[in-house]
Design a protein around this motif. Structure first.
Motif, PDB file in Angstrom:
ATOM      1  N   ASN A 151       0.494  13.101  21.267  1.00 14.69           N
ATOM      2  CA  ASN A 151       0.459  12.277  20.055  1.00 14.69           C
ATOM      3  C   ASN A 151       1.262  10.997  20.264  1.00 14.69           C
ATOM      4  OD1 ASN A 151       0.612  15.204  17.928  1.00 14.69           O
ATOM      5  ND2 ASN A 151      -1.174  13.978  18.433  1.00 14.69           N
ATOM      6  N   ALA A 152       2.424  11.121  20.890  1.00 14.78           N
ATOM      7  CA  ALA A 152       3.251   9.946  21.171  1.00 14.78           C
ATOM      8  C   ALA A 152       2.528   8.990  22.113  1.00 14.78           C
ATOM      9  CB  ALA A 152       4.588  10.370  21.772  1.00 14.78           C
ATOM     10  N   MET A 153       1.885   9.533  23.136  1.00 14.23           N
ATOM     11  CA  MET A 153       1.143   8.694  24.074  1.00 14.23           C
ATOM     12  C   MET A 153      -0.048   8.024  23.392  1.00 14.23           C
ATOM     13  SD  MET A 153      -0.470   9.740  27.767  1.00 14.23           S
ATOM     14  CE  MET A 153      -1.090   8.478  28.885  1.00 14.23           C
ATOM     15  N   LYS A 154      -0.706   8.747  22.499  1.00 11.02           N
ATOM     16  CA  LYS A 154      -1.855   8.186  21.774  1.00 11.02           C
ATOM     17  C   LYS A 154      -1.411   7.006  20.926  1.00 11.02           C
ATOM     18  CE  LYS A 154      -6.266   8.594  20.462  1.00 11.02           C
ATOM     19  NZ  LYS A 154      -6.443   7.600  19.421  1.00 11.02           N
ATOM     20  N   ALA A 155      -0.241   7.123  20.301  1.00 11.52           N
ATOM     21  CA  ALA A 155       0.272   6.001  19.509  1.00 11.52           C
ATOM     22  C   ALA A 155       0.534   4.790  20.395  1.00 11.52           C
ATOM     23  CB  ALA A 155       1.548   6.422  18.786  1.00 11.52           C
ATOM     24  N   GLU A 156       1.051   5.033  21.604  1.00 13.13           N
ATOM     25  CA  GLU A 156       1.312   3.929  22.538  1.00 13.13           C
ATOM     26  C   GLU A 156      -0.004   3.272  22.978  1.00 13.13           C
ATOM     27  OE1 GLU A 156       4.135   2.705  23.351  1.00 13.13           O
ATOM     28  OE2 GLU A 156       5.711   4.224  23.415  1.00 13.13           O
ATOM     29  N   ASP A 186       3.013  29.286  22.467  1.00 15.50           N
ATOM     30  CA  ASP A 186       2.589  28.408  21.382  1.00 15.50           C
ATOM     31  C   ASP A 186       3.555  27.229  21.221  1.00 15.50           C
ATOM     32  OD1 ASP A 186       0.250  29.674  20.756  1.00 15.50           O
ATOM     33  OD2 ASP A 186       1.095  30.915  19.171  1.00 15.50           O
ATOM     34  N   ASP A 187       4.855  27.463  21.432  1.00 13.75           N
ATOM     35  CA  ASP A 187       5.816  26.354  21.426  1.00 13.75           C
ATOM     36  C   ASP A 187       5.478  25.364  22.537  1.00 13.75           C
ATOM     37  OD1 ASP A 187       7.133  27.656  19.385  1.00 13.75           O
ATOM     38  OD2 ASP A 187       8.698  28.495  20.662  1.00 13.75           O
ATOM     39  N   PHE A 188       5.181  25.891  23.706  1.00 17.52           N
ATOM     40  CA  PHE A 188       4.810  25.100  24.882  1.00 17.52           C
ATOM     41  C   PHE A 188       3.617  24.189  24.558  1.00 17.52           C
ATOM     42  CE2 PHE A 188       2.175  25.336  28.903  1.00 17.52           C
ATOM     43  CZ  PHE A 188       2.967  24.493  29.678  1.00 17.52           C
ATOM     44  N   LYS A 189       2.564  24.769  24.002  1.00 16.56           N
ATOM     45  CA  LYS A 189       1.370  23.983  23.654  1.00 16.56           C
ATOM     46  C   LYS A 189       1.693  22.936  22.593  1.00 16.56           C
ATOM     47  CE  LYS A 189      -1.590  27.132  22.428  1.00 16.56           C
ATOM     48  NZ  LYS A 189      -2.894  27.695  22.007  1.00 16.56           N
ATOM     49  N   THR A 190       2.412  23.349  21.553  1.00 18.06           N
ATOM     50  CA  THR A 190       2.675  22.455  20.430  1.00 18.06           C
ATOM     51  C   THR A 190       3.488  21.241  20.861  1.00 18.06           C
ATOM     52  OG1 THR A 190       2.613  24.331  18.902  1.00 18.06           O
ATOM     53  CG2 THR A 190       3.651  22.307  18.116  1.00 18.06           C
ATOM     54  N   LEU A 191       4.508  21.443  21.682  1.00 14.02           N
ATOM     55  CA  LEU A 191       5.336  20.325  22.122  1.00 14.02           C
ATOM     56  C   LEU A 191       4.560  19.389  23.040  1.00 14.02           C
ATOM     57  CD1 LEU A 191       8.678  22.232  22.675  1.00 14.02           C
ATOM     58  CD2 LEU A 191       8.176  20.572  20.876  1.00 14.02           C
ATOM     59  N   LEU A 192       3.666  19.931  23.865  1.00  9.79           N
ATOM     60  CA  LEU A 192       2.825  19.068  24.695  1.00  9.79           C
ATOM     61  C   LEU A 192       1.854  18.263  23.833  1.00  9.79           C
ATOM     62  CD1 LEU A 192       2.108  21.405  27.734  1.00  9.79           C
ATOM     63  CD2 LEU A 192       3.353  19.235  27.774  1.00  9.79           C
ATOM     64  N   GLN A 249      10.282  27.671  24.946  1.00  8.84           N
ATOM     65  CA  GLN A 249       9.467  27.495  26.149  1.00  8.84           C
ATOM     66  C   GLN A 249      10.272  27.074  27.373  1.00  8.84           C
ATOM     67  OE1 GLN A 249       9.686  25.108  23.749  1.00  8.84           O
ATOM     68  NE2 GLN A 249      10.763  23.789  25.207  1.00  8.84           N
ATOM     69  N   GLY A 250      11.473  26.534  27.198  1.00  6.71           N
ATOM     70  CA  GLY A 250      12.215  25.985  28.327  1.00  6.71           C
ATOM     71  C   GLY A 250      11.806  24.549  28.609  1.00  6.71           C
ATOM     72  N   LYS A 251      12.385  23.979  29.635  1.00 11.58           N
ATOM     73  CA  LYS A 251      12.138  22.567  29.958  1.00 11.58           C
ATOM     74  C   LYS A 251      10.759  22.376  30.580  1.00 11.58           C
ATOM     75  CE  LYS A 251      14.318  18.502  32.008  1.00 11.58           C
ATOM     76  NZ  LYS A 251      15.487  17.983  32.757  1.00 11.58           N
ATOM     77  N   ILE A 252      10.082  21.292  30.183  1.00 16.52           N
ATOM     78  CA  ILE A 252       8.732  20.983  30.652  1.00 16.52           C
ATOM     79  C   ILE A 252       8.746  19.611  31.322  1.00 16.52           C
ATOM     80  CG2 ILE A 252       6.317  20.727  29.997  1.00 16.52           C
ATOM     81  CD1 ILE A 252       7.052  22.159  27.350  1.00 16.52           C
ATOM     82  N   HIS A 253       8.107  19.510  32.469  1.00 18.83           N
ATOM     83  CA  HIS A 253       7.880  18.225  33.131  1.00 18.83           C
ATOM     84  C   HIS A 253       6.375  17.939  33.082  1.00 18.83           C
ATOM     85  CE1 HIS A 253      11.932  18.303  35.147  1.00 18.83           C
ATOM     86  NE2 HIS A 253      11.760  19.591  34.880  1.00 18.83           N
ATOM     87  N   ALA A 298       0.823  19.233  14.304  1.00 16.55           N
ATOM     88  CA  ALA A 298       1.096  20.497  14.988  1.00 16.55           C
ATOM     89  C   ALA A 298       2.591  20.771  15.033  1.00 16.55           C
ATOM     90  CB  ALA A 298       0.514  20.461  16.399  1.00 16.55           C
ATOM     91  N   ILE A 299       3.397  19.747  15.334  1.00 23.16           N
ATOM     92  CA  ILE A 299       4.853  19.901  15.372  1.00 23.16           C
ATOM     93  C   ILE A 299       5.369  20.292  13.998  1.00 23.16           C
ATOM     94  CG2 ILE A 299       7.019  18.657  15.651  1.00 23.16           C
ATOM     95  CD1 ILE A 299       5.816  19.036  18.310  1.00 23.16           C
ATOM     96  N   LYS A 300       4.925  19.573  12.982  1.00 20.91           N
ATOM     97  CA  LYS A 300       5.412  19.840  11.633  1.00 20.91           C
ATOM     98  C   LYS A 300       5.032  21.245  11.184  1.00 20.91           C
ATOM     99  CE  LYS A 300       5.539  17.897   6.982  1.00 20.91           C
ATOM    100  NZ  LYS A 300       5.083  16.822   6.098  1.00 20.91           N
ATOM    101  N   ALA A 301       3.801  21.646  11.446  1.00 25.16           N
ATOM    102  CA  ALA A 301       3.338  22.961  10.994  1.00 25.16           C
ATOM    103  C   ALA A 301       4.087  24.088  11.694  1.00 25.16           C
ATOM    104  CB  ALA A 301       1.835  23.090  11.238  1.00 25.16           C
ATOM    105  N   ARG A 302       4.436  23.892  12.970  1.00 23.71           N
ATOM    106  CA  ARG A 302       5.048  24.993  13.713  1.00 23.71           C
ATOM    107  C   ARG A 302       6.555  25.084  13.507  1.00 23.71           C
ATOM    108  NH1 ARG A 302       3.976  29.072  16.523  1.00 23.71           N
ATOM    109  NH2 ARG A 302       5.310  29.854  18.206  1.00 23.71           N
ATOM    110  N   PHE A 303       7.224  23.935  13.386  1.00 18.31           N
ATOM    111  CA  PHE A 303       8.685  23.971  13.420  1.00 18.31           C
ATOM    112  C   PHE A 303       9.367  23.635  12.101  1.00 18.31           C
ATOM    113  CE2 PHE A 303       7.477  23.060  17.874  1.00 18.31           C
ATOM    114  CZ  PHE A 303       8.062  24.172  18.468  1.00 18.31           C
ATOM    115  N   GLU A 304       8.774  22.758  11.290  1.00 17.56           N
ATOM    116  CA  GLU A 304       9.495  22.312  10.101  1.00 17.56           C
ATOM    117  C   GLU A 304       9.298  23.288   8.955  1.00 17.56           C
ATOM    118  OE1 GLU A 304      10.426  17.989   8.749  1.00 17.56           O
ATOM    119  OE2 GLU A 304       8.553  18.582   7.802  1.00 17.56           O
ATOM    120  N   ALA A 305      10.384  23.608   8.268  1.00 15.74           N
ATOM    121  CA  ALA A 305      10.325  24.536   7.124  1.00 15.74           C
ATOM    122  C   ALA A 305      11.468  24.206   6.179  1.00 15.74           C
ATOM    123  CB  ALA A 305      10.387  25.980   7.603  1.00 15.74           C
TER     124      ALA A 305
END
Length: 755
Positions: A446-451, A435-441, A332-336, A308-315
């Motif tokens: 994904n990071a938590m799943k790897a952990e 959509d940025d908000f959703k994608t970054l979450l 989206q601004g800062k997210i906690h 999701a990150i790659k598809a939305r942001f990388e070009a």
């Protein structure tokens, strides 16, 4: 063109606009009531009572009892005549928006205003047609307003000229002195008659649950990590009463439930996409903590997959960030956030049935300035689209929506582009911010799943180690049992019977164990063959395609007039080369078949390395530098060559993925190195990719554990098991002199006896 007339004109809205703002725009009756309660919150109320009076259930599509009505009463600051006439009755009034822009809080409770559009009050029209409002401030007399929405909603009128304009309809109000309702203090009461919808017991339960979750429940991670800034809003409560009886609030044990999650993560995502988190694994898993800072936009700098990150942001154009090009920057601004994930595998059984029901009824909530944004967190509202991603991407990269409870915190000040929809159901996508908000979450999950996957596989490693020790332990136990029988049993006949029984048990176990080992080896062989056939068949199809094109060209040439002999010879030569490539592909596959793996050969490891390089010639042709080093004498082994070939195919396939997907920085040479050491009986396979962190050194060899976006988790596992059959070992090395490149360095140690 000359102007013949000039003037100004104003909009003249029809009265039916009020119906659109309320009844038609608000999608749900529960949302409508929650919206009214939010207005009480903005008015500094500490208590709200919602009461359904004269309520009688109706069957089917029958209209509500005409004597039924709803009263919503709060103890807030109330309205005076000026506010009623110049704020409340003005749709779209900006007074709350202006207060929020100045970062001003409410005067008594110091709250952040929730409303800003100036239309939430019209949610009343979703509930009923006839409205009476009583309101009183601490220092002003009580005001009373009556609104009959039937005057506005005249869609049954026959002709357009019979529709009334909004300015043509007036609402009656009076000033009550002494007050009729609020005799003991300020507040607001809304009485709704001529109800539009029926309410069932299930609706009342849903409404109660929604109101309970209006403010954030106790978040144990936030309480522990941010005690100075995090607080549970305990100054706002509600009552729901039906025909004089209070609806019992569902019993909730948030703290207890959250503490049961074996995987927990708290963190932030900056406005630039930088993820910082603290992760904790706990019982029944071995306790482990992990703190990391990851720039999610630098997709090539971390090992877990986030499509999701790659598809939305990388070009390939626009803006640079850390050496990689982006097609957009997040807005989206800062997210906690805090995430709690439960292990729902059938064999774990960590939750009882009631706890499972609680988990299924909640997922990931969003709270703005401490108040919930509806319907985030509702059952079956999969706003992060995890179910869809599990179906279309690799399921192993995503959690099941039914195993997560999450709390995401935003503020009007830090996240100005994350705005509620006008229907109060979800958020608008202002400039792509939502959509940025959703994608970054999703990236954070994904990071938590790897952990958590790492903790699960570490648990499996421990279990497997215990299982492997079972055979030796059983033999020792058998010896001890024989001694005990000889010591304790004095009757020779009974002693002989017991010894025969124990020996028979050990023999049966040994036979069964040998059969299972043979089956496992067969499965490993078939899995390894499948991986190789998949790659070789892809290459074979590509080459056959070229062969067909060559034949078509030959036929076309033969149809032309003139001398074509030389060209025909060239085409035939090209066709012969293509057929030879297919033949060589099949020659590479042949040793991988199980029957070939049973035949021992004198194998020169350097030759197998060369054959492996030829096997991957298309992938290595572009931008990867391949080096094959030989140290000392030839490394010769007595083993089926298919075993070594399969191991190297799996290792190189793994290296190619990481070199291409998350390889070296731009303009830096990608490398693949083989070092064959005949003196030390070792083979090193190294690449310049992203590498393997030391905590994953054991996990990467476990079955079905993969960090690849589309990985099966079998390649390195099969490599280890095939080498074990030869008495060889494989490990990831991290220090000199074994480590030669900055990426993954795999060292294979063969048995020291000569071939």
């Amino acid at each position: 063109m000359p102007v013949i007339k000039k003037g100004t004109a104003s909009f003249k809205p029809y009265a039916r606009l009020m119906s659109i703002l309320g009844d038609q725009l608000i999608t749900d009756k529960i949302v409508a009531l929650v919206e009214i309660v939010k207005n009480s919150y903005d008015a500094d109320a500490t208590s709200v009572t919602i009461e359904f009076k004269n309520w009688t259930p109706q069957n089917g599509e029958q209209p509500p009892n005409p004597k039924s009505y709803i009263e919503i009463r709060d103890d807030g600051l109330g309205m005076n005549e000026d506010v009623l006439l110049n704020v409340y009755l003005n749709p779209g009034t900006p007074n709350k928006l202006l207060l929020k822009k100045q970062n001003l809080k409410t005067p008594v409770m110091n709250r952040t205003m929730q409303g800003e559009k100036g239309i939430g009050r019209f949610a009343i029209n979703k509930l009923g047609q006839d409205i009476s409002i009583f309101s009183k401030t601490p220092n002003d007399p009580e005001v009373q307003l009556h609104v009959d929405f039937a005057d506005y909603d005249n869609e049954d009128e026959a002709a357009p000229e019979e529709y009334k304009l909004l300015s043509e309809i007036s609402n009656d109000y009076v000033i009550n002195e002494p007050p009729v309702v609020f005799t003991g203090g300020p507040g607001t009461l809304i009485r709704i008659n001529k109800l539009k919808q029926n309410w069932s017991d299930d609706d009342f339960a849903s409404l109660s649950a929604s109101l309970q979750k209006l403010v954030a429940p106790p978040d144990i991670l936030q309480q522990e990590h941010n005690p100075d800034t995090y607080e549970v809003l305990a100054d706002f409560e509600f009552k729901l009463i039906v025909n004089g009886e209070e609806v019992e609030k569902a019993e909730t044990h948030w703290s207890q439930m959250l503490s049961l999650a074996p995987f927990q993560m708290i963190g932030t995502i900056s406005e630039k996409g930088v993820l910082e988190y603290d992760y904790l694994a706990s019982g029944p898993f071995k306790k482990r903590e992990s703190k990391r800072t990851i720039n999610l936009l630098n997709y090539g700098d971390y090992t877990f997959s986030s499509k999701a990150i790659k598809a939305r942001f990388e070009a390939q154009e626009v803006k640079e960030a850390g050496g990689r090009k982006l097609k957009r920057l997040p807005k989206q601004g800062k997210i906690h956030f805090s995430f709690y994930v439960y292990d729902m595998r059938p064999k774990t059984r960590l939750l009882n049935s009631r706890q499972k029901e609680f988990l299924a009824a909640h997922n990931v909530f969003v709270f703005r300035d401490g108040i919930r944004v509806y319907p985030f967190g509702e059952k079956d509202y999969d706003w992060l689209e995890l179910s869809q991603r599990r179906a279309t991407d690799k399921a192993g990269d995503y959690y099941n929506i039914n195993q997560i409870i999450g709390f995401v915190y935003i503020t009007g000040q830090e996240n100005p582009k994350l705005k509620d929809t006008t229907s109060r159901y979800g958020m608008m996508d202002v400039e792509g911010a939502y959509d940025d908000f959703k994608t970054l979450l999703i990236g954070a999950l994904n990071a938590m799943k790897a952990e958590s996957d790492l903790d699960i596989v570490k648990e499996e490693i421990i279990k497997n180690q215990n299982l492997k020790s079972t055979e030796g332990s059983l033999e020792l136990a058998h010896e001890d049992l024989v001694k005990r029988i000889n010591q304790v049993v004095t009757d020779p006949k009974e002693q002989q019977q017991l010894l025969e029984s124990t020996n028979k048990f050990l023999q049966v176990y040994g036979t069964h164990n040998a059969l299972m080992k043979e089956r496992v080896e067969t499965y490993e062989d078939l899995a390894g063959l499948g991986l190789a056939v998949e790659k070789s068949s892809h290459d074979a199809i590509m080459v056959l395609g070229r062969l067909f094109r060559t034949i078509d060209e030959l036929r076309r040439r033969l149809e032309q007039d003139g001398p074509v002999t030389r060209r025909i010879k060239d085409l035939l030569t090209e066709m012969r080369d293509n057929v030879d490539i297919v033949y060589n592909e099949m020659q590479i596959i042949q040793p991988l078949f199980r029957i070939s793996k049973r035949t021992d050969d004198i194998v020169n490891v350097k030759e197998i390395v060369d054959k492996t390089v030829r096997y991957f010639r298309h992938e290595l042709r572009s931008d990867i530098q391949v080096t094959v080093e030989v140290v000392g004498k030839d490394l010769l082994l007595t083993t089926p060559q298919g075993l070594i070939l399969q191991v190297l195919i799996n290792l190189v396939d793994n290296a190619l993925y990481w070199l291409k997907e998350k390889g070296s920085a731009p303009n830096v040479q990608k490398e693949l190195l083989f070092r064959v050491d005949g003196n030390q009986k070792t083979l090193l396979v190294a690449d310049s990719g992203i590498g393997i962190s030391p905590e994953l050194a054991d996990a990467v060899f476990e079955a079905f554990y993969s960090r690849k976006a589309s990985g099966r988790g079998l390649g390195l596992y099969i490599a280890r098991e095939l080498l074990a059959r030869m008495g060889a070992t494989i490990s990831v090395v991290y220090s000199s002199p074994e480590r030669l490149l900055k990426g993954a360095n795999f060292l294979i140690q063969f048995e020291t006896q000569e071939a």
